[in-house]
Design a protein around this motif. Structure first.
Motif, short mmCIF file in Angstrom:
data_model
loop_
_atom_site.label_atom_id
_atom_site.label_comp_id
_atom_site.label_asym_id
_atom_site.label_seq_id
_atom_site.Cartn_x
_atom_site.Cartn_y
_atom_site.Cartn_z
N LEU A 1 -16.19 2.11 4.47
CA LEU A 1 -14.73 1.57 4.02
C LEU A 1 -13.88 2.60 4.51
CD1 LEU A 1 -15.81 0.60 0.46
CD2 LEU A 1 -14.88 -0.75 2.36
N ALA A 2 -14.16 3.93 4.21
CA ALA A 2 -13.08 5.10 4.78
C ALA A 2 -12.87 5.00 6.13
CB ALA A 2 -13.64 6.43 4.58
N SER A 3 -13.43 4.56 7.17
CA SER A 3 -13.21 4.49 8.39
C SER A 3 -12.65 3.20 8.77
CB SER A 3 -14.54 4.74 9.17
OG SER A 3 -15.36 3.96 8.97
N TYR A 4 -12.14 2.40 7.65
CA TYR A 4 -11.39 1.24 8.05
C TYR A 4 -12.28 0.06 8.55
CZ TYR A 4 -7.54 4.50 7.54
OH TYR A 4 -6.77 5.47 7.04
N GLY A 5 -13.43 0.22 8.13
CA GLY A 5 -14.62 -0.92 8.38
C GLY A 5 -15.40 -0.80 9.34
N VAL A 6 -15.31 0.42 10.25
CA VAL A 6 -16.14 0.68 11.54
C VAL A 6 -17.36 1.44 11.26
CG1 VAL A 6 -16.23 1.91 13.81
CG2 VAL A 6 -14.16 0.63 13.10
N ASP A 7 -18.51 1.18 11.46
CA ASP A 7 -19.70 1.97 11.27
C ASP A 7 -19.49 3.09 11.95
OD1 ASP A 7 -22.10 2.97 11.03
OD2 ASP A 7 -23.25 1.23 11.05
N MET B 1 -5.02 -10.19 -8.58
CA MET B 1 -4.61 -8.85 -7.71
C MET B 1 -4.20 -7.87 -8.70
SD MET B 1 -2.70 -9.66 -3.94
CE MET B 1 -2.93 -11.07 -3.19
N GLU B 2 -4.29 -8.01 -9.93
CA GLU B 2 -3.31 -7.19 -11.00
C GLU B 2 -4.66 -6.50 -11.95
OE1 GLU B 2 -0.37 -6.13 -10.72
OE2 GLU B 2 -0.17 -7.75 -9.18
N PRO B 3 -4.36 -5.03 -11.88
CA PRO B 3 -5.17 -4.31 -12.94
C PRO B 3 -4.98 -5.13 -14.16
CG PRO B 3 -3.55 -3.06 -11.99
CD PRO B 3 -3.33 -4.43 -11.52
N GLY C 1 0.74 -1.13 0.10
CA GLY C 1 0.09 -0.06 0.02
C GLY C 1 0.80 1.28 -0.09
N ILE C 2 1.93 1.35 -0.59
CA ILE C 2 2.81 2.46 -0.64
C ILE C 2 3.09 2.65 -2.07
CG2 ILE C 2 4.94 3.43 -0.01
CD1 ILE C 2 5.04 1.86 2.44
N PRO C 3 3.27 3.96 -2.64
CA PRO C 3 3.66 4.09 -4.14
C PRO C 3 5.22 3.74 -4.08
CG PRO C 3 2.52 6.05 -3.47
CD PRO C 3 2.69 4.99 -2.04
N ALA C 4 5.61 2.72 -5.10
CA ALA C 4 6.84 2.43 -5.10
C ALA C 4 7.28 2.12 -6.53
CB ALA C 4 7.14 1.14 -4.15
N LYS C 5 8.58 2.08 -6.81
CA LYS C 5 9.01 1.66 -8.32
C LYS C 5 10.34 1.05 -8.10
CE LYS C 5 9.06 1.19 -12.68
NZ LYS C 5 9.27 -0.04 -12.24
N SER C 6 10.48 -0.40 -8.81
CA SER C 6 11.47 -1.22 -8.75
C SER C 6 12.39 -1.11 -9.92
CB SER C 6 11.09 -2.42 -8.30
OG SER C 6 10.14 -2.87 -9.38
N GLY C 7 13.55 -1.65 -9.80
CA GLY C 7 14.27 -1.81 -10.95
C GLY C 7 15.21 -3.16 -11.06
N ARG D 1 -8.95 -2.02 3.67
CA ARG D 1 -7.84 -1.62 2.83
C ARG D 1 -7.78 -2.18 1.36
NH1 ARG D 1 -4.36 1.66 5.87
NH2 ARG D 1 -4.28 1.39 7.97
N MET D 2 -7.94 -3.45 1.50
CA MET D 2 -7.88 -4.17 0.18
C MET D 2 -8.95 -3.76 -0.90
SD MET D 2 -7.21 -8.36 1.09
CE MET D 2 -5.72 -8.98 2.16
N VAL D 3 -10.09 -3.50 -0.09
CA VAL D 3 -11.12 -3.16 -1.06
C VAL D 3 -10.86 -1.67 -1.66
CG1 VAL D 3 -13.73 -2.24 -1.19
CG2 VAL D 3 -13.19 -4.37 0.12
#
Lengths: 305, 305, 305, 305
Positions: D209-215, D86-88, C252-258, D229-231
């Motif tokens: 979702l913004a509140s990390y799953g807490v109502d 998990m990939e676009p 969950g962090i922006p990162a770039k690898s090489g 976070r995954m969502v």
């Protein structure tokens, strides 16, 4: 026969109104779209002509058949087919995708650009000049025409606009299917495409393939029987770009077209046919040319299936 | 002739040791991998046999040629080819990708599964039962064998494991290439694949195609000349899965293979050849069967190119 | 912080045993596979280090982020994105296929090779030398390190083995996405990949992106806020080759690898992280490096989602 | 805040004139193209509305986020990601091709149709009815709205026109990514797409979702922090069909759109945003909706990068 081809010419002239003359390079645009020429040479060496049989045009992709024959004579066939496949691709002639998605990355067959660049790279000769000379000599021999040469204006334009072919060649080099220098291979490839011929030359090449590699005019063997069969087989399965299947169904004759407007057809054991009609369909085949061959096939029962 | 085919059988028996019997359904696994049978029927109706010519096996993809002939008789050919293409695909028989990437989304040709499902959907009949009966009757007529029937164990297994074909059929339905009910079309498709025949039946079907649709035994026309040519053309361009091009180069005879181990070959104006050898290469063709046809082609000069 | 990164280093050292050091060019093979270095620079300019932070290695694909920033400063962003897309591709970094199958033929994004070659072509300068100088100067500015230079052995090897990139560049040229001379663009591209840095440099570049383009050390703006956000966005969606989605989910962090073994991570408004570990997984990411970032993210709650 | 969203609504209303209301099923065509509604709920549970916030519409693809959350709660996450990637993908939402060309044949991610069908198949329940009840209950819980239900007209139409999804599901079944009965999985999938909500419901789901799953309304945990976070991560990388990358660059907020015209956005630790505007661009995203979110992001500095 004279009568048949004249009738076929007349009845199909209307199709020269359809499609477009190739325009990716300026020289090709100069072709006259209503030109139409048919030449048949049979195995007794009779020559029949109708229409524009003297008009010169560049051979373009038809050259792929002749260079394939030469590559198969310059190398063991097993080696040739370790560098280029035998399968129709179902993709446009200049497709790159299959080079990436198929298992071997090998170009599918020698009739698409990628495969043709590979066969060009297999022509032997210690220098580029020697390879060029040998190639020209072989084209002249196949067509029995010492006057055949390169149209240098077309060649220069091909070279200038050849970035897509350049991309393919570097990919082929990267994947081990081309051994030599990429620029030299492309130089030769652009030249072979720029060779200038007419419908009679195409008919002559066609009949020499039809007679299993023996020069019908003097009985000398030019290429082996087995090479002549291989070339005709590729013409059926992949000779008419991504309309090869349709052409095989509707015409049933081994044939190879080029964006210069020519089609070279070879009816095994019977005759060679050269057709010229520069207006093309979207896949790159002469519209009137295809119609002419369809009629000739039906009227003379030439379908091999 | 007897002698030739016996020699060819003997010299190629060793190839039955290579490859694998199809195993995606349990029934196919039961085939004996060292079986090898060759039957030739020439246009004078002489029948020559060697090896396991009585062994029954399921026709599988060879059925695609016969159902195509039937679809072309039940419908205008233009209609048929509005639903299925004429081009070799260069992809495996069960590929779905081209249905998405080509312009028309039309299946490339009637020899791949997607295209064959379309031709099956074009068989006429007011009920599924009627379509099934007409189909079986046509297979029997082509093979001159009233005993031909469906292997129901194979059929049930095909149906159970047919999710990939089901996926294709729904995609074809979605894109407008299948009109009827998907389940019914697949029912008929799984049945046609499960028809049980032997090498003699295949040779008989082959010779009737070779004689341009006329039953060689009694002179009756079964299918039109033009349909017989179309079928043989597809056999050359797409009959041997994604090894069709290689087979055309090396053997040069229209042929169609099936994962049951059969190959039906048709040499225009000469003969039909049925070969049975259940051990397959990775593309789905009988390894020994291909070798047998290559030898027969060379020894009897059967290459059509 | 020192303690955390030392612990993370220690607990992940075992992962240096997995995967392979890049070997497509000989120079890269010389890297020591058990090297592991971590550097963090926070927005108060505190520098924390553990492990091999002095080891030099080539920046490789991490350079794509910096050259993108430069291209976005040298040109209107609309122009940049008329030449390269914004979408993750789901394909390997060196894929050519999408250039052919997508509608626009535009490279999907600036983090795959094809897109990166386009952004390199957008660097301004009247000569190649000037472009090279400007580029090097910008890299040095982003990393606050005047000693940064090119590893010429790596550069020569990249150039020698660069036929696949050459193929891409010619295709891009052919389709109008590169304006200049292909050889010059590639020259610059191979050089940018061969720039030598260490983990501290990567952390510095990361923190300057994290601070929205302001040099954390002296408050000077290097790039605009909007460019800094764009770069970080591409790092999340496409920064870790075709494992970018997985990395976004797990880290969950922006990162770039090489493929040199470096990863540059940038936690918005918090810190930059440089990691070095030359043994790579099959997709081209440092195995230990990914594990280190996953641990750091969890222990310091750095996940941006 | 009220003022900001009213201004954003007013200034973007003009964009409702562009694009088209979804028309693949008749019910969707009935939407009024000039409707536009915005609802924001912040983490202090303040609710702000402008425009058509009471208009009901079907949730369509926005449901993929909620079903993903449910699948991740019903199963180990490792198991879920053994069935979906998990990939676009870089491909359209209903693409089939990648199922064939990628190594694993696994659907790329849970936001494209193929992947969403897989996550739907992972919802637990001993009968279809139980799975449906559990699903509806979870949607109601996430939206804090007991009145949420299925639009049965839309559901029936989805089912009738669902052959492409059926094709995908059979392919997934064939390749082992769906365990249960295909018809039942699709039944549930078509139902989840047909759930009727409004902009307020979407904002509520977004803030939870913004509140990390807490109502946010009562402090009860609905889903785990890690699932939330995954969502949100999938929303950034793949939430806006094949314009996800562009949306991330221009807006920088996790968001998921549906062809019903809704977009659910979730700004971590800040707020949820629901937008409704039924006229869509070619990729399937609400044109006015995207513009609204772009403006909100800029005016309130919501970009997470």
């Amino acid at each position: 026969m004279e009568k048949i081809i004249q009738e076929v010419l007349d009845s199909n002239r209307k199709y020269t109104n359809y499609g477009q003359v190739a325009s990716y390079i300026p020289e090709l645009k100069k072709a006259k779209r209503d030109d139409l020429g048919i030449c048949i040479i049979d195995k007794d060496n009779n020559v029949y002509k109708a229409g524009n049989c003297d008009t010169k045009f560049t051979i373009q992709s038809v050259s792929k058949t002749i260079v394939l024959a030469m590559a198969l004579m310059d190398n063991e066939w097993q080696y040739v087919f370790s560098k280029v496949g035998m399968e129709p691709s179902g993709d446009p002639f200049n497709s790159i995708m299959k080079l990436e998605t198929n298992d071997t990355k090998k170009p599918c067959n020698p009739m698409i650009n990628a495969g043709a660049i590979v066969t060009t790279s297999l022509i032997k000769g210690s220098t580029l000049e020697e390879r060029e000379e040998r190639m020209l000599k072989f084209f002249r021999r196949m067509a029995r025409n010492e006057n055949i040469g390169i149209n240098y204006d077309v060649y220069k334009s091909e070279k200038m606009t050849g970035d897509r072919n350049r991309a393919m060649a570097y990919l082929l080099k990267n994947d081990g299917f081309i051994d030599g220098d990429v620029d030299e291979v492309l130089e030769l490839y652009f030249k072979q495409c720029s060779i200038e011929i007419d419908a009679v030359d195409l008919a002559r090449i066609g009949v020499n393939l039809a007679s299993y590699g023996v020069d019908i005019a003097n009985g000398e063997r030019i290429i082996s029987e087995s090479v002549s069969r291989m070339v005709k087989t590729f013409m059926i399965t992949c000779g008419m770009y991504d309309a090869s299947g349709e052409f095989a169904i509707k015409v049933g004759i081994p044939a190879k077209s080029g964006v210069g407007g020519g089609i070279m057809a070879s009816v095994p054991n019977k005759m060679g046919i050269g057709v010229y009609g520069p207006a093309l369909d979207k896949k790159g085949n002469s519209i009137a040319g295809v119609k002419v061959l369809q009629d000739l096939s039906q009227r003379m029962n030439l379908n091999i299936f």
